[in-house]
Design a protein around this motif. Structure first.
Motif, PDB file in Angstrom:
ATOM      1  N   UNK A  36       0.800  -1.224   0.000  1.00  0.00           N
ATOM      2  CA  UNK A  36       0.000   0.000   0.000  1.00  0.00           C
ATOM      3  C   UNK A  36       0.838   1.282   0.000  1.00  0.00           C
ATOM      4  N   UNK A  37       2.133   1.161  -0.190  1.00  0.00           N
ATOM      5  CA  UNK A  37       3.004   2.342  -0.205  1.00  0.00           C
ATOM      6  C   UNK A  37       2.596   3.285  -1.329  1.00  0.00           C
ATOM      7  N   UNK A  38       2.723   4.564  -1.057  1.00  0.00           N
ATOM      8  CA  UNK A  38       2.379   5.570  -2.065  1.00  0.00           C
ATOM      9  C   UNK A  38       2.113   6.909  -1.418  1.00  0.00           C
ATOM     10  N   UNK A  39       1.593   7.829  -2.205  1.00  0.00           N
ATOM     11  CA  UNK A  39       1.344   9.194  -1.747  1.00  0.00           C
ATOM     12  C   UNK A  39       0.343   9.255  -0.583  1.00  0.00           C
ATOM     13  N   UNK A  40      -0.680   8.411  -0.622  1.00  0.00           N
ATOM     14  CA  UNK A  40      -1.689   8.427   0.442  1.00  0.00           C
ATOM     15  C   UNK A  40      -1.084   8.085   1.797  1.00  0.00           C
ATOM     16  N   UNK A  41      -0.263   7.056   1.822  1.00  0.00           N
ATOM     17  CA  UNK A  41       0.361   6.625   3.075  1.00  0.00           C
ATOM     18  C   UNK A  41       1.417   7.636   3.515  1.00  0.00           C
ATOM     19  N   UNK A  42       2.160   8.195   2.563  1.00  0.00           N
ATOM     20  CA  UNK A  42       3.135   9.246   2.890  1.00  0.00           C
ATOM     21  C   UNK A  42       2.437  10.445   3.511  1.00  0.00           C
ATOM     22  N   UNK A  43       1.291  10.819   2.963  1.00  0.00           N
ATOM     23  CA  UNK A  43       0.535  11.965   3.475  1.00  0.00           C
ATOM     24  C   UNK A  43       0.100  11.722   4.920  1.00  0.00           C
ATOM     25  N   UNK A  98      -0.996  21.272   2.525  1.00  0.00           N
ATOM     26  CA  UNK A  98      -0.825  21.928   1.219  1.00  0.00           C
ATOM     27  C   UNK A  98      -0.133  21.005   0.216  1.00  0.00           C
ATOM     28  N   UNK A  99       0.888  20.302   0.690  1.00  0.00           N
ATOM     29  CA  UNK A  99       1.666  19.417  -0.188  1.00  0.00           C
ATOM     30  C   UNK A  99       0.826  18.233  -0.690  1.00  0.00           C
ATOM     31  N   UNK A 100       0.037  17.652   0.198  1.00  0.00           N
ATOM     32  CA  UNK A 100      -0.759  16.465  -0.147  1.00  0.00           C
ATOM     33  C   UNK A 100      -2.248  16.813  -0.229  1.00  0.00           C
ATOM     34  N   UNK A 101      -2.561  17.885  -0.905  1.00  0.00           N
ATOM     35  CA  UNK A 101      -3.940  18.370  -0.981  1.00  0.00           C
ATOM     36  C   UNK A 101      -4.890  17.298  -1.530  1.00  0.00           C
ATOM     37  N   UNK A 102      -4.510  16.658  -2.620  1.00  0.00           N
ATOM     38  CA  UNK A 102      -5.371  15.648  -3.249  1.00  0.00           C
ATOM     39  C   UNK A 102      -5.604  14.465  -2.308  1.00  0.00           C
ATOM     40  N   UNK A 103      -4.552  13.988  -1.681  1.00  0.00           N
ATOM     41  CA  UNK A 103      -4.645  12.803  -0.830  1.00  0.00           C
ATOM     42  C   UNK A 103      -5.435  13.060   0.448  1.00  0.00           C
ATOM     43  N   UNK A 104      -5.426  14.312   0.926  1.00  0.00           N
ATOM     44  CA  UNK A 104      -6.037  14.613   2.217  1.00  0.00           C
ATOM     45  C   UNK A 104      -7.371  15.343   2.124  1.00  0.00           C
ATOM     46  N   UNK A 105      -7.625  16.025   1.030  1.00  0.00           N
ATOM     47  CA  UNK A 105      -8.833  16.837   0.942  1.00  0.00           C
ATOM     48  C   UNK A 105      -9.948  16.210   0.112  1.00  0.00           C
ATOM     49  N   UNK A 106      -9.655  15.191  -0.662  1.00  0.00           N
ATOM     50  CA  UNK A 106     -10.677  14.576  -1.511  1.00  0.00           C
ATOM     51  C   UNK A 106     -11.627  13.674  -0.733  1.00  0.00           C
ATOM     52  N   UNK A 107     -11.171  13.147   0.381  1.00  0.00           N
ATOM     53  CA  UNK A 107     -11.990  12.265   1.210  1.00  0.00           C
ATOM     54  C   UNK A 107     -12.660  13.115   2.295  1.00  0.00           C
ATOM     55  N   UNK A 108     -13.968  13.110   2.348  1.00  0.00           N
ATOM     56  CA  UNK A 108     -14.701  13.971   3.281  1.00  0.00           C
ATOM     57  C   UNK A 108     -14.418  13.650   4.750  1.00  0.00           C
ATOM     58  N   UNK A 109     -14.310  12.373   5.086  1.00  0.00           N
ATOM     59  CA  UNK A 109     -14.042  11.997   6.472  1.00  0.00           C
ATOM     60  C   UNK A 109     -12.671  12.514   6.916  1.00  0.00           C
ATOM     61  N   UNK A 110     -11.678  12.308   6.085  1.00  0.00           N
ATOM     62  CA  UNK A 110     -10.331  12.772   6.419  1.00  0.00           C
ATOM     63  C   UNK A 110     -10.290  14.298   6.447  1.00  0.00           C
ATOM     64  N   UNK A 111     -10.910  14.925   5.485  1.00  0.00           N
ATOM     65  CA  UNK A 111     -10.933  16.390   5.429  1.00  0.00           C
ATOM     66  C   UNK A 111     -11.570  16.974   6.693  1.00  0.00           C
TER      67      UNK A 111
END
Length: 197
Positions: free
Chosen positions: A86-93, A114-127
């Motif tokens: 599962x390594x990748x940008x999501x886990x790094x974020x 700011x750096x991981x906007x897509x990975x952190x802001x696209x999911x409503x629960x995480x956001x």
């Protein structure tokens, strides 16, 4: 669904258990795309649970105290065979958020979001919960700042608990009218204490 409900109620330990169960089932079915959000939610629950516990513990002796040790340990979730899978940008974020939360660094937290906007802001629960985490870090930083500067106000013979409550109200209240009221109360208290009639 149960994990989300428990997460919304602030029961991060129980939410983590539900997300873990879902993750394990989806991982066994090799549903990587559906399992990844569960892993992110598990990490989020660990981050929030650790921070809430740290702030409650330090509230007895000082909210917002920074720790030398890592209070947020999510390394066990991303190590080994599953970590590689599962390594990748999501886990790094999520790892970067955990590091910022562990250090109680608001600046680092904002840089990561700011750096991981897509990975952190696209999911409503995480956001949603990152917004809560941001507020907790902000409050923790303000209280820590207040505690380090409270001795300056003590020269005016103001009780420290009054300073902290007025100071917190002043900075954390979005309502300008209430903020001005707390500012007036602080200035009035300083004036009365320093210049008694």
């Amino acid at each position: 669904m149960s994990g989300v409900l428990h997460c919304e109620e602030g029961d991060y330990d129980t939410a983590h258990s539900y997300f873990l169960e879902a993750f394990e089932q989806l991982d066994q079915l090799d549903e990587k795309e559906r399992a990844l959000p569960c892993l992110k939610y598990m990490m989020l629950c660990r981050i929030l649970d650790s921070l809430v516990k740290a702030l409650k513990l330090s509230a007895m002796g000082g909210v917002g105290a920074k720790s030398d040790r890592s209070d947020v340990d999510i390394s066990g979730m991303i190590s080994g065979k599953q970590g590689v899978k599962y390594a990748g940008q999501d886990i790094e974020a999520m790892s970067a958020i955990a590091a910022a939360a562990s250090r109680r660094s608001l600046k680092e937290f904002e840089e990561v979001t700011d750096k991981y906007k897509h990975e952190l802001q696209d999911d409503l629960l995480i956001k949603h919960h990152l917004r809560i985490l941001h507020e907790q870090l902000l409050e923790s930083n303000l209280v820590s700042y207040t505690e380090t500067h409270v001795h300056r106000f003590c020269t005016f013979a103001i009780p420290p608990h009054s300073i902290k409550s007025i100071y917190s109200l002043y900075f954390l209240t979005p309502d300008t009218k209430k903020r001005n009221t707390s500012r007036s109360a602080l200035l009035n208290h300083i004036h009365v204490s320093k210049f008694p009639i």
